[in-house]
Design a protein around this motif. Structure first.
Motif, PDB file in Angstrom:
ATOM      1  N   LEU A 111       0.809  -1.218   0.000  1.00 49.48           N
ATOM      2  CA  LEU A 111       0.000   0.000   0.000  1.00 49.48           C
ATOM      3  C   LEU A 111       0.843   1.269   0.000  1.00 49.48           C
ATOM      4  CD1 LEU A 111      -2.786  -1.106   2.502  1.00 49.48           C
ATOM      5  CD2 LEU A 111      -3.075  -0.643   0.067  1.00 49.48           C
ATOM      6  N   GLU A 112       2.086   1.151   0.382  1.00 47.28           N
ATOM      7  CA  GLU A 112       2.988   2.303   0.391  1.00 47.28           C
ATOM      8  C   GLU A 112       3.934   2.288  -0.813  1.00 47.28           C
ATOM      9  OE1 GLU A 112       4.853   2.022   4.199  1.00 47.28           O
ATOM     10  OE2 GLU A 112       2.983   2.394   5.290  1.00 47.28           O
ATOM     11  N   ASP A 113       3.690   1.373  -1.760  1.00 45.73           N
ATOM     12  CA  ASP A 113       4.494   1.262  -2.986  1.00 45.73           C
ATOM     13  C   ASP A 113       5.964   0.973  -2.707  1.00 45.73           C
ATOM     14  OD1 ASP A 113       2.260   1.690  -4.571  1.00 45.73           O
ATOM     15  OD2 ASP A 113       2.565   3.853  -4.682  1.00 45.73           O
ATOM     16  N   ARG A 114       6.260   0.319  -1.578  1.00 48.56           N
ATOM     17  CA  ARG A 114       7.631  -0.087  -1.292  1.00 48.56           C
ATOM     18  C   ARG A 114       7.943  -1.452  -1.876  1.00 48.56           C
ATOM     19  NH1 ARG A 114       8.234  -1.036   3.965  1.00 48.56           N
ATOM     20  NH2 ARG A 114       6.102  -0.624   4.641  1.00 48.56           N
ATOM     21  N   VAL A 115       6.882  -2.192  -2.214  1.00 47.96           N
ATOM     22  CA  VAL A 115       6.984  -3.502  -2.859  1.00 47.96           C
ATOM     23  C   VAL A 115       5.963  -3.520  -3.983  1.00 47.96           C
ATOM     24  CG1 VAL A 115       6.647  -5.983  -2.530  1.00 47.96           C
ATOM     25  CG2 VAL A 115       7.704  -4.651  -0.726  1.00 47.96           C
ATOM     26  N   PHE A 116       6.329  -4.127  -5.120  1.00 49.38           N
ATOM     27  CA  PHE A 116       5.352  -4.235  -6.209  1.00 49.38           C
ATOM     28  C   PHE A 116       4.472  -5.442  -5.962  1.00 49.38           C
ATOM     29  CE2 PHE A 116       3.849  -5.870 -10.270  1.00 49.38           C
ATOM     30  CZ  PHE A 116       3.175  -4.751 -10.725  1.00 49.38           C
ATOM     31  N   GLU A 143      -2.566  13.283   2.527  1.00 47.14           N
ATOM     32  CA  GLU A 143      -2.185  11.941   2.939  1.00 47.14           C
ATOM     33  C   GLU A 143      -3.330  10.942   2.743  1.00 47.14           C
ATOM     34  OE1 GLU A 143      -1.015  12.592   6.943  1.00 47.14           O
ATOM     35  OE2 GLU A 143       0.903  13.534   6.403  1.00 47.14           O
ATOM     36  N   GLU A 144      -4.548  11.352   3.096  1.00 45.47           N
ATOM     37  CA  GLU A 144      -5.700  10.479   2.960  1.00 45.47           C
ATOM     38  C   GLU A 144      -6.030  10.217   1.484  1.00 45.47           C
ATOM     39  OE1 GLU A 144      -8.332   9.183   5.865  1.00 45.47           O
ATOM     40  OE2 GLU A 144      -6.185   8.782   5.806  1.00 45.47           O
ATOM     41  N   THR A 145      -5.847  11.227   0.653  1.00 46.75           N
ATOM     42  CA  THR A 145      -6.079  11.046  -0.786  1.00 46.75           C
ATOM     43  C   THR A 145      -5.097  10.027  -1.356  1.00 46.75           C
ATOM     44  OG1 THR A 145      -6.923  13.310  -1.037  1.00 46.75           O
ATOM     45  CG2 THR A 145      -6.160  12.197  -3.033  1.00 46.75           C
ATOM     46  N   ALA A 146      -3.841  10.130  -0.951  1.00 48.87           N
ATOM     47  CA  ALA A 146      -2.818   9.170  -1.412  1.00 48.87           C
ATOM     48  C   ALA A 146      -3.168   7.761  -0.940  1.00 48.87           C
ATOM     49  CB  ALA A 146      -1.444   9.582  -0.900  1.00 48.87           C
ATOM     50  N   ARG A 147      -3.616   7.644   0.298  1.00 44.81           N
ATOM     51  CA  ARG A 147      -4.010   6.326   0.821  1.00 44.81           C
ATOM     52  C   ARG A 147      -5.196   5.765   0.039  1.00 44.81           C
ATOM     53  NH1 ARG A 147      -3.438   9.002   6.158  1.00 44.81           N
ATOM     54  NH2 ARG A 147      -1.398   8.377   7.006  1.00 44.81           N
ATOM     55  N   ARG A 148      -6.163   6.626  -0.239  1.00 43.82           N
ATOM     56  CA  ARG A 148      -7.360   6.157  -0.971  1.00 43.82           C
ATOM     57  C   ARG A 148      -6.987   5.644  -2.347  1.00 43.82           C
ATOM     58  NH1 ARG A 148     -10.305   8.529  -4.749  1.00 43.82           N
ATOM     59  NH2 ARG A 148      -9.434  10.600  -4.326  1.00 43.82           N
ATOM     60  N   LEU A 149      -6.171   6.388  -3.073  1.00 38.47           N
ATOM     61  CA  LEU A 149      -5.799   5.998  -4.433  1.00 38.47           C
ATOM     62  C   LEU A 149      -5.039   4.672  -4.451  1.00 38.47           C
ATOM     63  CD1 LEU A 149      -4.775   9.498  -5.859  1.00 38.47           C
ATOM     64  CD2 LEU A 149      -6.852   8.187  -6.370  1.00 38.47           C
ATOM     65  N   ARG A 150      -4.221   4.455  -3.448  1.00 30.53           N
ATOM     66  CA  ARG A 150      -3.476   3.190  -3.372  1.00 30.53           C
ATOM     67  C   ARG A 150      -4.391   2.040  -2.970  1.00 30.53           C
ATOM     68  NH1 ARG A 150       1.591   5.960  -0.169  1.00 30.53           N
ATOM     69  NH2 ARG A 150       2.725   6.704  -2.000  1.00 30.53           N
ATOM     70  N   LEU A 151      -5.246   2.298  -1.994  1.00 34.68           N
ATOM     71  CA  LEU A 151      -6.131   1.251  -1.493  1.00 34.68           C
ATOM     72  C   LEU A 151      -7.131   0.809  -2.553  1.00 34.68           C
ATOM     73  CD1 LEU A 151      -6.719  -0.400   1.011  1.00 34.68           C
ATOM     74  CD2 LEU A 151      -8.198   1.447   1.834  1.00 34.68           C
TER      75      LEU A 151
END
Length: 203
Positions: A111-116, A143-151
């Motif tokens: 979710l943090e794009d540290r692993v594909f 921060e919440e927008t970034a989390r939403r887009l990843r989730l």
């Protein structure tokens, strides 16, 4: 100049200590022989007992191999908790116990794009969180927008029972809702990687 040099030296020493504490935590070397023996000890038929023990040992070996490449994602505090609170007794000397810690750390890394972690081909919009109107600051909204887009990239394939439960616990908490929601489903994403349902690569 001397004061500045001392400050820099102390800072470098602290950074070095923090780095060494966070890395190099050894992968748990568990007594799976003892665990599997205890697991089948109450079986009455000795031949069946031995078959089930061998099956248990094979499963433990396979799980260990799946967990090992992602162990580096588990931070020192969580590794310490695992060592001190969970694997002291023989009945907990199983890599099933370790898998909870690895899966959670792996899911967070996804979710943090540290692993594909091969996001879903179809994304679902979490519309209830789109405006982040609950945020008290612009930084929170960002921060919440970034989390939403990843989730949203992982939401389709997550277990509906789990996502429903998580959604029921995200509001009226101290942390931002999408931070809580991401933490709540991280283990499920990590488990998908560990079971091969999702293709993930260690960084």
């Amino acid at each position: 100049m001397t004061t500045m040099r001392t400050f820099l030296l102390v800072t470098a020493l602290l950074i070095s200590q923090i780095a060494s504490a966070a890395e190099g935590v050894p992968f748990p070397d568990l007594d799976t022989e003892g665990y599997c023996t205890a697991l089948v000890s109450k079986m009455l038929v000795k031949t069946e007992q031995q078959v089930e023990k061998e099956k248990c040992l094979v499963e433990e070996k396979q799980l260990r191999a799946a967990l090992l490449p992602f162990w580096y994602l588990v931070d020192g505090a969580e590794a310490g908790k695992l060592r001190n609170d969970y694997i002291k007794e023989v009945r907990f000397q199983t890599y099933i116990t370790v898998s909870h810690f690895v899966a959670t750390a792996l899911g967070k890394a996804c979710l943090e794009d540290r692993v594909f972690c091969a996001p879903d081909q179809t994304a679902v919009e979490l519309a209830a969180f789109k405006s982040a109107s609950y945020c008290p600051s612009r930084d929170c909204v960002k921060e919440e927008t970034a989390r939403r887009l990843r989730l949203e990239k992982y939401w389709v394939s997550l277990p509906k029972r789990k996502t429903g439960w998580c959604l029921g616990h995200v509001f009226n908490q101290k942390l931002p809702p999408l931070q809580i929601l991401s933490n709540c489903v991280a283990e499920d994403i990590g488990n998908q990687c560990l079971t091969g349902a999702r293709q993930c690569w260690p960084g």
